[in-house]
Design a protein around this motif. Structure first.
Motif, PDB file in Angstrom:
ATOM      1  N   ALA A  68      11.011  -3.506  -0.852  1.00 24.31           N
ATOM      2  CA  ALA A  68      10.088  -3.333  -1.976  1.00 24.31           C
ATOM      3  C   ALA A  68       8.657  -3.686  -1.560  1.00 24.31           C
ATOM      4  O   ALA A  68       7.708  -2.975  -1.899  1.00 24.31           O
ATOM      5  CB  ALA A  68      10.526  -4.182  -3.168  1.00 24.31           C
ATOM      6  N   PHE A  69       8.505  -4.769  -0.814  1.00 26.33           N
ATOM      7  CA  PHE A  69       7.174  -5.167  -0.340  1.00 26.33           C
ATOM      8  C   PHE A  69       6.609  -4.113   0.601  1.00 26.33           C
ATOM      9  O   PHE A  69       5.427  -3.759   0.522  1.00 26.33           O
ATOM     10  CB  PHE A  69       7.241  -6.524   0.367  1.00 26.33           C
ATOM     11  N   ARG A  70       7.452  -3.581   1.486  1.00 22.67           N
ATOM     12  CA  ARG A  70       7.010  -2.554   2.426  1.00 22.67           C
ATOM     13  C   ARG A  70       6.554  -1.305   1.668  1.00 22.67           C
ATOM     14  O   ARG A  70       5.489  -0.753   1.947  1.00 22.67           O
ATOM     15  CB  ARG A  70       8.127  -2.218   3.419  1.00 22.67           C
ATOM     16  N   THR A  71       7.311  -0.885   0.667  1.00 24.29           N
ATOM     17  CA  THR A  71       6.940   0.285  -0.124  1.00 24.29           C
ATOM     18  C   THR A  71       5.628   0.044  -0.855  1.00 24.29           C
ATOM     19  O   THR A  71       4.744   0.908  -0.863  1.00 24.29           O
ATOM     20  CB  THR A  71       8.058   0.628  -1.130  1.00 24.29           C
ATOM     21  N   GLN A  72       5.480  -1.123  -1.440  1.00 22.84           N
ATOM     22  CA  GLN A  72       4.238  -1.477  -2.142  1.00 22.84           C
ATOM     23  C   GLN A  72       3.055  -1.435  -1.181  1.00 22.84           C
ATOM     24  O   GLN A  72       1.989  -0.896  -1.504  1.00 22.84           O
ATOM     25  CB  GLN A  72       4.372  -2.862  -2.756  1.00 22.84           C
ATOM     26  N   THR A  73       3.225  -1.987   0.007  1.00 26.17           N
ATOM     27  CA  THR A  73       2.156  -1.999   1.006  1.00 26.17           C
ATOM     28  C   THR A  73       1.800  -0.585   1.437  1.00 26.17           C
ATOM     29  O   THR A  73       0.623  -0.247   1.575  1.00 26.17           O
ATOM     30  CB  THR A  73       2.575  -2.851   2.223  1.00 26.17           C
ATOM     31  N   LEU A  74       2.804   0.257   1.630  1.00 24.75           N
ATOM     32  CA  LEU A  74       2.553   1.639   2.032  1.00 24.75           C
ATOM     33  C   LEU A  74       1.804   2.406   0.944  1.00 24.75           C
ATOM     34  O   LEU A  74       0.908   3.203   1.246  1.00 24.75           O
ATOM     35  CB  LEU A  74       3.868   2.349   2.366  1.00 24.75           C
ATOM     36  N   LYS A  76      -0.252   1.098  -1.322  1.00 25.23           N
ATOM     37  CA  LYS A  76      -1.634   0.585  -1.319  1.00 25.23           C
ATOM     38  C   LYS A  76      -2.398   1.196  -0.153  1.00 25.23           C
ATOM     39  O   LYS A  76      -3.556   1.585  -0.281  1.00 25.23           O
ATOM     40  CB  LYS A  76      -1.642  -0.937  -1.201  1.00 25.23           C
ATOM     41  N   HIS A  77      -1.758   1.265   0.996  1.00 24.32           N
ATOM     42  CA  HIS A  77      -2.382   1.812   2.193  1.00 24.32           C
ATOM     43  C   HIS A  77      -2.730   3.287   1.983  1.00 24.32           C
ATOM     44  O   HIS A  77      -3.815   3.734   2.354  1.00 24.32           O
ATOM     45  CB  HIS A  77      -1.418   1.630   3.374  1.00 24.32           C
ATOM     46  N   ALA A  78      -1.816   4.032   1.362  1.00 26.89           N
ATOM     47  CA  ALA A  78      -2.014   5.468   1.169  1.00 26.89           C
ATOM     48  C   ALA A  78      -3.165   5.746   0.195  1.00 26.89           C
ATOM     49  O   ALA A  78      -3.909   6.707   0.385  1.00 26.89           O
ATOM     50  CB  ALA A  78      -0.736   6.106   0.652  1.00 26.89           C
ATOM     51  N   PHE A  79      -3.290   4.911  -0.838  1.00 29.11           N
ATOM     52  CA  PHE A  79      -4.332   5.152  -1.836  1.00 29.11           C
ATOM     53  C   PHE A  79      -5.633   4.435  -1.547  1.00 29.11           C
ATOM     54  O   PHE A  79      -6.603   4.587  -2.289  1.00 29.11           O
ATOM     55  CB  PHE A  79      -3.806   4.771  -3.232  1.00 29.11           C
ATOM     56  N   ALA A  80      -5.706   3.678  -0.490  1.00 26.67           N
ATOM     57  CA  ALA A  80      -6.934   2.947  -0.144  1.00 26.67           C
ATOM     58  C   ALA A  80      -8.084   3.903   0.178  1.00 26.67           C
ATOM     59  O   ALA A  80      -9.252   3.558  -0.009  1.00 26.67           O
ATOM     60  CB  ALA A  80      -6.689   2.014   1.036  1.00 26.67           C
ATOM     61  N   CYS A  81      -7.765   5.080   0.629  1.00 25.41           N
ATOM     62  CA  CYS A  81      -8.806   6.025   1.009  1.00 25.41           C
ATOM     63  C   CYS A  81      -9.317   6.835  -0.198  1.00 25.41           C
ATOM     64  O   CYS A  81     -10.319   7.512  -0.089  1.00 25.41           O
ATOM     65  CB  CYS A  81      -8.292   6.985   2.067  1.00 25.41           C
ATOM     66  N   CYS A  82      -8.629   6.774  -1.302  1.00 30.31           N
ATOM     67  CA  CYS A  82      -8.958   7.611  -2.470  1.00 30.31           C
ATOM     68  C   CYS A  82      -9.905   6.915  -3.429  1.00 30.31           C
ATOM     69  O   CYS A  82      -9.924   5.782  -3.620  1.00 30.31           O
ATOM     70  CB  CYS A  82      -7.685   7.985  -3.198  1.00 30.31           C
TER      71      CYS A  82
END
Length: 82
Positions: A68-74, A76-82
């Motif tokens: 769950a933490f890994r999915t949450q981090t991914l 956040k990482h994916a939307f950081a550029c938006c």
């Protein structure tokens, strides 16, 4: 000099951030290959340069062992550029 942490199939390389010397950068690998986000970019995490090794290790361990933490981090990482 880079530090390395290994948990399960994940490996983490920690070193200075080449773009910002006031930060540390954690690069994430899985099964020896760069672990990528939804955009195909290697997953990285940045910490303040003064962050202790126990804090960085805690992130690495949790990322490797907590789905769950890994999915949450991914996400956040994916939307950081938006």
């Amino acid at each position: 000099m880079a530090e390395r942490y290994e948990f399960s199939a994940f490996c983490f390389e920690v070193g200075p951030d080449p773009q910002n010397p006031k930060q540390q950068r954690v690069l994430v690998f899985k099964d020896g290959l760069p672990f990528t986000d939804l955009h195909g970019a290697q997953v990285t995490k940045k910490f303040a340069a003064k962050a202790g090794p126990e804090r960085v290790e805690q992130f690495c361990r949790r990322f490797a062992q907590d789905d769950a933490f890994r999915t949450q981090t991914l996400l956040k990482h994916a939307f950081a550029c938006c």
